[in-house]
Design an enzyme around this catalytic site. Structure first.
Site, PDB file in Angstrom:
ATOM      1  N   LYS A 109       0.840  -1.207   0.000  1.00  0.00           N
ATOM      2  CA  LYS A 109       0.000   0.000   0.000  1.00  0.00           C
ATOM      3  C   LYS A 109       0.870   1.250   0.000  1.00  0.00           C
ATOM      4  O   LYS A 109       1.965   1.264   0.555  1.00  0.00           O
ATOM      5  CB  LYS A 109      -0.899  -0.007   1.244  1.00  0.00           C
ATOM      6  CG  LYS A 109      -1.892   1.133   1.314  1.00  0.00           C
ATOM      7  CD  LYS A 109      -2.797   1.003   2.531  1.00  0.00           C
ATOM      8  CE  LYS A 109      -2.088   1.404   3.809  1.00  0.00           C
ATOM      9  NZ  LYS A 109      -1.865   2.870   3.893  1.00  0.00           N
ATOM     10  N   LYS A 152       7.788   1.030   1.574  1.00  0.00           N
ATOM     11  CA  LYS A 152       8.496   0.241   0.562  1.00  0.00           C
ATOM     12  C   LYS A 152       9.859   0.830   0.249  1.00  0.00           C
ATOM     13  O   LYS A 152      10.845   0.101   0.108  1.00  0.00           O
ATOM     14  CB  LYS A 152       7.670   0.158  -0.720  1.00  0.00           C
ATOM     15  CG  LYS A 152       6.371  -0.613  -0.576  1.00  0.00           C
ATOM     16  CD  LYS A 152       5.632  -0.715  -1.894  1.00  0.00           C
ATOM     17  CE  LYS A 152       5.310   0.647  -2.470  1.00  0.00           C
ATOM     18  NZ  LYS A 152       4.424   1.443  -1.589  1.00  0.00           N
ATOM     19  N   LYS A 207       7.159   9.461  -8.817  1.00  0.00           N
ATOM     20  CA  LYS A 207       7.824  10.500  -8.006  1.00  0.00           C
ATOM     21  C   LYS A 207       9.349  10.404  -8.128  1.00  0.00           C
ATOM     22  O   LYS A 207      10.058  11.282  -7.664  1.00  0.00           O
ATOM     23  CB  LYS A 207       7.426  10.360  -6.537  1.00  0.00           C
ATOM     24  CG  LYS A 207       5.935  10.533  -6.270  1.00  0.00           C
ATOM     25  CD  LYS A 207       5.633  10.616  -4.775  1.00  0.00           C
ATOM     26  CE  LYS A 207       6.037   9.381  -4.008  1.00  0.00           C
ATOM     27  NZ  LYS A 207       5.244   8.176  -4.408  1.00  0.00           N
ATOM     28  N   ASP A 226       0.911   3.966  -5.018  1.00  0.00           N
ATOM     29  CA  ASP A 226      -0.089   5.022  -5.132  1.00  0.00           C
ATOM     30  C   ASP A 226      -0.821   5.010  -6.468  1.00  0.00           C
ATOM     31  O   ASP A 226      -1.710   5.816  -6.696  1.00  0.00           O
ATOM     32  CB  ASP A 226       0.580   6.391  -4.961  1.00  0.00           C
ATOM     33  CG  ASP A 226       1.251   6.525  -3.608  1.00  0.00           C
ATOM     34  OD1 ASP A 226       0.628   6.134  -2.617  1.00  0.00           O
ATOM     35  OD2 ASP A 226       2.392   6.993  -3.555  1.00  0.00           O
TER      36      ASP A 226
END
Length: 290
Positions: A8, A13, A39, A126
């Site tokens: 999630k 991570k 990102k 995400d």
């Protein structure tokens, strides 16, 4: 060995991937970490900066891959870990999974992917784009990061389903779960007992792990100036040791959503039963110590 790290969004991570990469390098392995997040900050704590992405480099070369050299896309990080950032497209401009696939293809053309003992993919949590599941086509193992929470374990269950489906046609296995920064593991235990999923490690709620991310450094770099943090590094070294010890892995079996909701919600709705279970665990632990 190619390892894909899923979980999630915001579960840890990046921190787990970077520290596990260094831990593997400390065990004498040649390691490449590939950040698969729009990102492009997966390798930030390894390199100390936001390195140029595959997309940035490809655009600068007018997408002539024959003009791209390994040093254009691979950057040396802390502890001898090599780093690549895939980058991402603008919203609605394409599939993230396609970009990952092109990155793997480019590294093969550069003969770079054959130079490493471990290639670790840190996958964005995400993005709900199904294309990111394509990354499992290139992995030998999947590691899922979780905490002891309801939402994180629902994400685990969903990712387990992806792994199981890919394992039908690819030599992919689930290495196991890594519990990140959690003071308890009772909900994790309840889940893995229901679906027989291995747990590689569960770290305590260690504030120093969060601080290392804020400082832009890995735990291994911080320990050079703060030796008392050695105990944090041991957590990641243990994960690396399990990965490197002829890991077999499993084909996971997810729990149907209704059953999972009932299993996890019962934990909150019947706290008395949970307290009894925790007390029994503590009594057993005391007996083992004696």
């Amino acid at each position: 060995m190619k390892i894909a790290v899923y979980g999630k969004g915001g579960i840890g991570k990046l921190t787990t991937s970077c520290n596990t990469s260094i831990a593997s390098a400390r065990r004498g392995k040649r390691v490449l970490q590939i950040g698969c997040d729009f990102k492009h900050d997966s390798t930030f704590t390894l390199t100390g900066s936001l390195i140029p992405t595959i997309i940035d480099t490809s655009q600068s070369k007018d997408y002539h891959y024959e003009d791209v050299w390994p040093e254009d896309v691979i950057y040396k990080g802390y502890g001898g870990v090599d780093c690549v950032e895939v980058g991402g497209l603008l919203a609605g401009a394409g599939c993230g999974g396609y970009v990952v696939g092109e990155t793997v293809k480019l590294l093969k053309e550069l003969n770079a992917s054959y130079e490493y003992d471990i290639i670790l993919f840190d996958v964005s949590g995400d993005v709900v784009c199904g294309g990111f599941v394509v990354l499992l086509n290139y992995a030998d193992y999947c590691i899922i990061i979780t905490d002891n929470g309801f939402d994180a374990l629902f994400a685990v269950n969903c990712i387990a389903a992806f792994v199981r489906e890919k394992a039908r046609t690819h030599s992919l296995r689930l290495a196991g779960l890594v519990g990140n920064r959690t003071s308890k593991r009772d909900l994790i235990n309840r889940y893995v007992e229901a679906c027989l999923m291995p747990v590689l490690e569960v770290s305590l709620l260690i504030e120093d792990i969060r601080v290392s991310r804020v400082k832009g450094k890995t735990s291994f770099e911080m320990v050079e100036f703060q030796p008392f943090l050695n105990y944090v590094c041991e957590f990641y070294l243990n994960i690396a040791d399990q990965i490197l010890s002829q890991l077999e892995g499993v084909i996971p079996k997810e729990i149907p959503d209704r059953e999972l909701f009932s299993l996890l919600s019962d934990f909150y709705l019947n706290p008395t039963n949970n307290e009894r279970e925790n007390k029994n665990e503590e009594t057993l632990l005391d007996f083992m110590i004696i």
